[in-house]
Write an enzyme that holds these catalytic residues in place. Structure first.
Site, PDB file in Angstrom:
ATOM      1  N   GLU A  76       0.804  -1.225   0.000  1.00 23.18           N
ATOM      2  CA  GLU A  76       0.000   0.000   0.000  1.00 23.18           C
ATOM      3  C   GLU A  76       0.844   1.286   0.000  1.00 23.18           C
ATOM      4  OE1 GLU A  76      -4.123  -0.423   1.755  1.00 23.18           O
ATOM      5  OE2 GLU A  76      -2.846  -1.220   3.334  1.00 23.18           O
ATOM      6  N   HIS A  95      -0.743   5.116   8.189  1.00 17.41           N
ATOM      7  CA  HIS A  95      -1.869   4.295   7.707  1.00 17.41           C
ATOM      8  C   HIS A  95      -2.021   3.137   8.666  1.00 17.41           C
ATOM      9  CE1 HIS A  95      -4.582   1.729   5.678  1.00 17.41           C
ATOM     10  NE2 HIS A  95      -3.665   0.814   5.398  1.00 17.41           N
ATOM     11  N   HIS A  97      -4.878   0.138  10.737  1.00 12.94           N
ATOM     12  CA  HIS A  97      -6.155  -0.583  10.816  1.00 12.94           C
ATOM     13  C   HIS A  97      -6.606  -0.517  12.269  1.00 12.94           C
ATOM     14  CE1 HIS A  97      -4.121  -3.145   7.423  1.00 12.94           C
ATOM     15  NE2 HIS A  97      -4.465  -1.939   6.994  1.00 12.94           N
ATOM     16  N   HIS A 165     -11.565  -1.233   6.249  1.00  8.59           N
ATOM     17  CA  HIS A 165     -10.127  -1.395   6.107  1.00  8.59           C
ATOM     18  C   HIS A 165      -9.374  -0.685   7.237  1.00  8.59           C
ATOM     19  CE1 HIS A 165      -6.456  -0.732   3.173  1.00  8.59           C
ATOM     20  NE2 HIS A 165      -6.084  -1.101   4.388  1.00  8.59           N
TER      21      HIS A 165
HETATM   22 ZN   LIG Z   1      -4.115  -1.140   4.975  1.00  6.76          ZN
END
Ligand SMILES: [Zn+2]
Length: 254
Positions: A76, A95, A97, A165
């Site tokens: 990603e 980033h 989760h 996500h």
């Molecule tokens: Zn991710």
């Protein structure tokens, strides 16, 4: 890498471990910084669990997300590349989760600020849904087009929710983005608890923005204690029962 980039690499390794200890990152997720040596490049670890990231794992990535020769990179990485391209003010990106935030990406309840330490959420939290443009996928940001779409959804916000996500939090430094990711998670936890109890008094925009000005001046203090916490935990983990019986080594690593 220049000396400044090497300092950023150290901060990124520390940020990875701080974010793991706060439950924002687990085996997944990553944190990056805009490179000081080339503003269209960014610094991000090779593909590795955040708790294990060392400064030497941090690689200089190009504007297209490429890095190194034969290196295994995060799938990603394109979300970092495209947010840096779209937002010249952004110097670092987390980033994650993180689990308390995810529900707000899959329900209609907005992630509004309810604690003063998350006043930055008063700017508004964006929503991103891969289905809108890309149909049914594995939801990962696997290419530049998906990264650009996420960056477009983020707009001028500091946080974007990614349906089913996770989320991204951006900031003006590694420390700032780390702070925002940690307090976004904390605000989500408090808000979910409060919603279960009854109607919720959120911060007004004026309150949130005023609180953010105050808190932005305190990040150095938070970073100092978070860093010390990580260093102590890692020092403690190196002590085996045998070592303990022989006496603790003097001093902690600085
Ligand atoms: Zn991710």
């Amino acid at each position: 890498m220049t000396a400044t980039d090497l300092e950023l690499a150290y901060d990124l390794a520390l940020a990875n471990r701080i974010l793991v200890r706060h439950g924002v990152l687990d085996a997944f997720g990553h944190v990056s910084a805009r490179a000081a040596s080339a503003p269209d490049h960014f610094l991000l670890s090779r593909n590795k669990a955040p708790a294990l990231v060392e400064p030497a794992d941090i690689l200089l990535h190009g504007a297209d997300g490429s890095a190194g020769q034969g290196e295994r990179l995060y799938l990603e990485r394109f979300l970092h590349a495209e947010i840096y391209r779209a937002r010249p003010d952004v110097m670092a990106i987390v980033h994650s989760h993180s689990p308390a935030v995810i529900p707000f990406g899959i329900v209609e309840v907005d992630l509004e600020p309810v604690i003063h330490t998350a006043g930055f959420l008063a700017e508004g939290v964006s929503r991103f849904d891969t289905r809108a443009e890309f149909g049914e996928t594995d939801l990962l940001i696997r290419n530049s087009k998906m990264g650009a779409s996420l960056a477009g959804s983020l707009g001028a916000s500091s946080v974007a929710l990614m349906r089913g996500h996770g989320s991204v939090a951006v900031g003006a430094s590694v420390q700032h983005a780390t702070y925002r990711a940690i307090y976004t998670e904390m605000n989500a936890r408090v808000l979910s608890t409060a919603l279960a109890l009854g109607s919720v008094a959120t911060l007004s925009s004026a309150e949130g923005l005023a609180a953010d000005v105050t808190n932005s001046g305190q990040i150095e203090r938070l970073w100092a204690v978070w860093g010390a916490d990580v260093r102590f935990a890692e020092y403690y983990d190196t002590l085996s029962p045998v070592a303990a019986s022989e006496g603790f080594p003097a001093g902690m690593p600085s």
